[in-house]
Each structure stands twice: as structure tokens, then as C-alpha cells.
Design a protein around this motif. Structure first.
Motif, PDB file in Angstrom:
ATOM      1  N   ILE A 239     -26.156 -10.567 -22.345  1.00  9.02           N
ATOM      2  CA  ILE A 239     -24.817 -10.180 -21.896  1.00  9.02           C
ATOM      3  C   ILE A 239     -24.044  -9.494 -23.020  1.00  9.02           C
ATOM      4  CG2 ILE A 239     -22.551 -11.081 -21.200  1.00  9.02           C
ATOM      5  CD1 ILE A 239     -24.065 -13.123 -19.469  1.00  9.02           C
ATOM      6  N   GLY A 240     -24.027 -10.112 -24.199  1.00  9.39           N
ATOM      7  CA  GLY A 240     -23.246  -9.556 -25.304  1.00  9.39           C
ATOM      8  C   GLY A 240     -23.687  -8.160 -25.701  1.00  9.39           C
ATOM      9  N   MET A 241     -24.976  -7.996 -25.955  1.00  6.95           N
ATOM     10  CA  MET A 241     -25.450  -6.684 -26.398  1.00  6.95           C
ATOM     11  C   MET A 241     -25.641  -5.725 -25.231  1.00  6.95           C
ATOM     12  SD  MET A 241     -27.809  -7.716 -29.644  1.00  6.95           S
ATOM     13  CE  MET A 241     -28.277  -9.351 -29.089  1.00  6.95           C
ATOM     14  N   GLY A 242     -25.901  -6.263 -24.030  1.00  8.64           N
ATOM     15  CA  GLY A 242     -25.973  -5.413 -22.843  1.00  8.64           C
ATOM     16  C   GLY A 242     -24.633  -4.766 -22.537  1.00  8.64           C
ATOM     17  N   ILE A 243     -23.561  -5.550 -22.641  1.00  3.68           N
ATOM     18  CA  ILE A 243     -22.216  -4.992 -22.448  1.00  3.68           C
ATOM     19  C   ILE A 243     -21.916  -3.978 -23.547  1.00  3.68           C
ATOM     20  CG2 ILE A 243     -19.739  -5.538 -22.511  1.00  3.68           C
ATOM     21  CD1 ILE A 243     -20.442  -8.126 -20.970  1.00  3.68           C
ATOM     22  N   GLY A 244     -22.373  -4.287 -24.763  1.00  7.62           N
ATOM     23  CA  GLY A 244     -22.203  -3.319 -25.853  1.00  7.62           C
ATOM     24  C   GLY A 244     -22.836  -1.985 -25.515  1.00  7.62           C
ATOM     25  N   ASP A 245     -24.022  -2.027 -24.934  1.00  3.47           N
ATOM     26  CA  ASP A 245     -24.690  -0.786 -24.504  1.00  3.47           C
ATOM     27  C   ASP A 245     -23.918  -0.096 -23.390  1.00  3.47           C
ATOM     28  OD1 ASP A 245     -26.775  -0.952 -26.280  1.00  3.47           O
ATOM     29  OD2 ASP A 245     -28.315  -1.364 -24.781  1.00  3.47           O
ATOM     30  N   LEU A 246     -23.485  -0.864 -22.410  1.00  2.00           N
ATOM     31  CA  LEU A 246     -22.797  -0.274 -21.260  1.00  2.00           C
ATOM     32  C   LEU A 246     -21.488   0.413 -21.641  1.00  2.00           C
ATOM     33  CD1 LEU A 246     -23.392  -3.053 -18.582  1.00  2.00           C
ATOM     34  CD2 LEU A 246     -24.408  -0.759 -18.625  1.00  2.00           C
ATOM     35  N   LEU A 247     -20.844  -0.068 -22.688  1.00  5.68           N
ATOM     36  CA  LEU A 247     -19.554   0.490 -23.094  1.00  5.68           C
ATOM     37  C   LEU A 247     -19.671   1.594 -24.145  1.00  5.68           C
ATOM     38  CD1 LEU A 247     -17.407  -2.777 -23.196  1.00  5.68           C
ATOM     39  CD2 LEU A 247     -17.549  -1.066 -21.380  1.00  5.68           C
TER      40      LEU A 247
ATOM     41  N   ALA B 297     -19.877 -13.183 -26.762  1.00  5.21           N
ATOM     42  CA  ALA B 297     -18.790 -12.402 -27.361  1.00  5.21           C
ATOM     43  C   ALA B 297     -19.092 -12.052 -28.813  1.00  5.21           C
ATOM     44  CB  ALA B 297     -17.473 -13.177 -27.263  1.00  5.21           C
ATOM     45  N   LEU B 298     -19.635 -13.011 -29.562  1.00  3.72           N
ATOM     46  CA  LEU B 298     -19.981 -12.743 -30.959  1.00  3.72           C
ATOM     47  C   LEU B 298     -21.134 -11.743 -31.065  1.00  3.72           C
ATOM     48  CD1 LEU B 298     -19.613 -16.341 -32.419  1.00  3.72           C
ATOM     49  CD2 LEU B 298     -18.158 -14.354 -32.913  1.00  3.72           C
ATOM     50  N   ALA B 299     -22.106 -11.824 -30.144  1.00  2.95           N
ATOM     51  CA  ALA B 299     -23.195 -10.855 -30.123  1.00  2.95           C
ATOM     52  C   ALA B 299     -22.642  -9.459 -29.838  1.00  2.95           C
ATOM     53  CB  ALA B 299     -24.251 -11.235 -29.081  1.00  2.95           C
ATOM     54  N   TYR B 300     -21.716  -9.363 -28.882  1.00  2.00           N
ATOM     55  CA  TYR B 300     -21.096  -8.073 -28.549  1.00  2.00           C
ATOM     56  C   TYR B 300     -20.346  -7.508 -29.755  1.00  2.00           C
ATOM     57  CZ  TYR B 300     -17.614  -4.783 -26.914  1.00  2.00           C
ATOM     58  OH  TYR B 300     -16.821  -3.678 -26.796  1.00  2.00           O
ATOM     59  N   ILE B 301     -19.501  -8.332 -30.365  1.00  2.93           N
ATOM     60  CA  ILE B 301     -18.682  -7.870 -31.495  1.00  2.93           C
ATOM     61  C   ILE B 301     -19.564  -7.435 -32.667  1.00  2.93           C
ATOM     62  CG2 ILE B 301     -17.068  -8.668 -33.289  1.00  2.93           C
ATOM     63  CD1 ILE B 301     -15.791 -10.408 -31.007  1.00  2.93           C
ATOM     64  N   SER B 302     -20.558  -8.259 -33.001  1.00  2.00           N
ATOM     65  CA  SER B 302     -21.398  -7.921 -34.153  1.00  2.00           C
ATOM     66  C   SER B 302     -22.318  -6.743 -33.862  1.00  2.00           C
ATOM     67  CB  SER B 302     -22.198  -9.138 -34.613  1.00  2.00           C
ATOM     68  OG  SER B 302     -23.005  -9.627 -33.580  1.00  2.00           O
ATOM     69  N   PHE B 303     -22.723  -6.571 -32.599  1.00  2.00           N
ATOM     70  CA  PHE B 303     -23.540  -5.416 -32.219  1.00  2.00           C
ATOM     71  C   PHE B 303     -22.699  -4.141 -32.174  1.00  2.00           C
ATOM     72  CE2 PHE B 303     -25.123  -2.663 -28.723  1.00  2.00           C
ATOM     73  CZ  PHE B 303     -26.324  -2.273 -29.294  1.00  2.00           C
ATOM     74  N   THR B 304     -21.501  -4.243 -31.674  1.00  2.00           N
ATOM     75  CA  THR B 304     -20.660  -3.063 -31.466  1.00  2.00           C
ATOM     76  C   THR B 304     -19.925  -2.623 -32.731  1.00  2.00           C
ATOM     77  OG1 THR B 304     -20.358  -3.714 -29.166  1.00  2.00           O
ATOM     78  CG2 THR B 304     -18.794  -2.116 -30.045  1.00  2.00           C
ATOM     79  N   PHE B 305     -19.375  -3.572 -33.459  1.00  2.00           N
ATOM     80  CA  PHE B 305     -18.515  -3.216 -34.580  1.00  2.00           C
ATOM     81  C   PHE B 305     -19.165  -3.367 -35.954  1.00  2.00           C
ATOM     82  CE2 PHE B 305     -15.709  -4.523 -31.079  1.00  2.00           C
ATOM     83  CZ  PHE B 305     -15.090  -3.310 -30.857  1.00  2.00           C
ATOM     84  N   LEU B 306     -20.274  -4.068 -36.032  1.00  2.00           N
ATOM     85  CA  LEU B 306     -20.994  -4.212 -37.300  1.00  2.00           C
ATOM     86  C   LEU B 306     -22.330  -3.492 -37.168  1.00  2.00           C
ATOM     87  CD1 LEU B 306     -20.279  -7.993 -37.966  1.00  2.00           C
ATOM     88  CD2 LEU B 306     -19.034  -6.016 -38.866  1.00  2.00           C
ATOM     89  N   GLN B 307     -22.246  -2.198 -36.891  1.00  2.00           N
ATOM     90  CA  GLN B 307     -23.427  -1.411 -36.557  1.00  2.00           C
ATOM     91  C   GLN B 307     -23.433  -0.102 -37.334  1.00  2.00           C
ATOM     92  OE1 GLN B 307     -23.914   1.190 -32.815  1.00  2.00           O
ATOM     93  NE2 GLN B 307     -24.643  -0.818 -32.194  1.00  2.00           N
ATOM     94  N   ILE B 308     -24.635   0.296 -37.756  1.00  2.00           N
ATOM     95  CA  ILE B 308     -24.825   1.609 -38.376  1.00  2.00           C
ATOM     96  C   ILE B 308     -25.828   2.356 -37.503  1.00  2.00           C
ATOM     97  CG2 ILE B 308     -25.621   2.867 -40.414  1.00  2.00           C
ATOM     98  CD1 ILE B 308     -24.980   0.284 -42.040  1.00  2.00           C
TER      99      ILE B 308
END
Length: 195
Positions: A64-72, A17-28
Motif C-alpha cells: 500500500i505505502g509504496m504502491g500509492i507512492g507509484d500511483l501518485l 504511511a512510513l513506507a510511502y513517505i520514505s519511498f516518496t521523499f527519501l528517494q534518488i
């Protein structure tokens, strides 16, 4: 399920979950002629999970975290298989180095610091090399991009991946070293290692 297995599963899910959040919302995001690359902090929690739990759980959390980030994300959805593979490998390598080579759970002082930093650096060094290379092959083979466009993306990937790697090594190492005293004192670190 034993308490230590439940704890490991919950911690793996938290790191995902933290990987997803930091990949998705703390991204440039950075668009290039061959696709999009980005600066992000997602790898931090992949390697932190590997330090805490070992290579496979760390890899699973990152994948899982960053893969879901990609999928969404419509920009990255087609890159999800590449992300699953690369992030799993980051965690696997960092965890193997941490627990099989440096035995960080048994170390303290400077030996612990060096083991943690070298383990995270090993996982991220893999990514600095593999991300541009796999990205180049991925965009030319699966997307039919020209070699010039794929090369441009690989060049930018190398830059962003290097910055992401430095951030992940520093932040994950500091977080782990800050957590270790409390985890040792509570006996949680032993529970994580035994499961």
C-alpha cells in the motif's frame, strides 16, 4: 474490534504511511534507457512491519505505502501493479521467516539478532532477485521496450535494489531490536503476536 486487532490495524497503517513517505521523499531517481529506478528507504518499513506484525500485514503495509507512492508519481504510475506484488512478497517472506522459521517473538540475545537479520535479509534477497527479473519482463511485455533497454534497466535495478536491500536489512533490524525491549515490557509485543 478487539484492542489488539485495532492496534495491528493502526500499526499496519502507520508502516504503510512510513513506507510511502520514505519511498516518496527519501528517494534518488536514476533514469535509464529502459525506464527509471531509484535508491529509497521504503522497503525498510515493509520488513519492519513484517517483523512486528507478520508476513501478510507487513506485505500489505509495503504494497500500500509504496504502491500509492507509484500511483501518485507520474514517473512510476505504470509500475504500480509490479510494486504491489513485489512489496507484498517482501513482507510475506520476511514475516514468514521471522515468525514461522526463527520465532523471533520467543528469542532474545544473539538468537533474536540472528533471527531478525536473517528474516529481513530473506525478504530483501527475494527483492534483489525478483525486482530486476520482473522489471525486465514488465518493461518488455507491457511497455514494449527493446530487450537492450530492458536489460539496461534490469542492470541498474539490480544495483539500486541491492543497495536498498542492505539499507533495509540494517535499518529495519536496528529499529526492531531497539523497539523490542519497550514492546515486551509494555506487553504490546504479545498483543501483536496474538491478534
Amino acid at each position: 474490534m478487539s484492542n489488539s486487532k485495532t492496534l495491528r490495524l493502526a500499526l499496519t497503517a502507520l508502516m504503510a504511511a512510513l513506507a510511502y513517505i520514505s519511498f516518496t521523499f527519501l528517494q534518488i531517481k536514476i533514469p535509464t534507457p529502459g525506464g527509471v529506478t531509484s535508491f529509497h528507504l521504503g522497503n525498510t518499513f515493509c520488513v519492519l512491519a513484517a517483523l512486528l506484525l507478520g508476513g501478510v500485514p507487513g506485505g500489505i503495509a509495503g504494497a500500500i505505502g509504496m504502491g500509492i507512492g507509484d500511483l501518485l508519481d507520474p514517473t512510476y504510475v505504470l509500475y504500480a501493479p509490479k510494486t504491489f506484488f513485489l512489496k507484498f512478497m517482501i513482507g510475506l517472506i520476511a514475516g514468514l521467516l521471522a515468525h514461522k522459521v526463527f520465532h523471533i517473538e520467543e528469542k532474545s540475545g544473539k538468537a533474536l539478532v540472528w533471527g531478525v537479520v536473517l528474516s529481513t535479509a530473506g525478504g530483501m534477497l527475494f527483492n534483489v532477485i525478483a525486482e530486476p527479473l520482473v522489471g525486465y519482463l514488465y518493461t518488455t511485455i507491457f511497455f514494449g521496450a527493446s530487450a537492450q533497454a530492458a536489460k539496461a534497466l534490469a542492470s541498474w535495478n539490480f544495483i539500486t535494489t541491492s543497495v536498498n536491500a542492505i539499507l533495509a536489512v540494517v535499518i529495519a533490524s536496528l529499529l526492531y531490536l531497539a523497539l523490542v525491549p519497550s514492546l515486551k515490557k509494555s506487553g504490546t509485543l504479545k498483543k501483536l503476536a496474538r491478534a
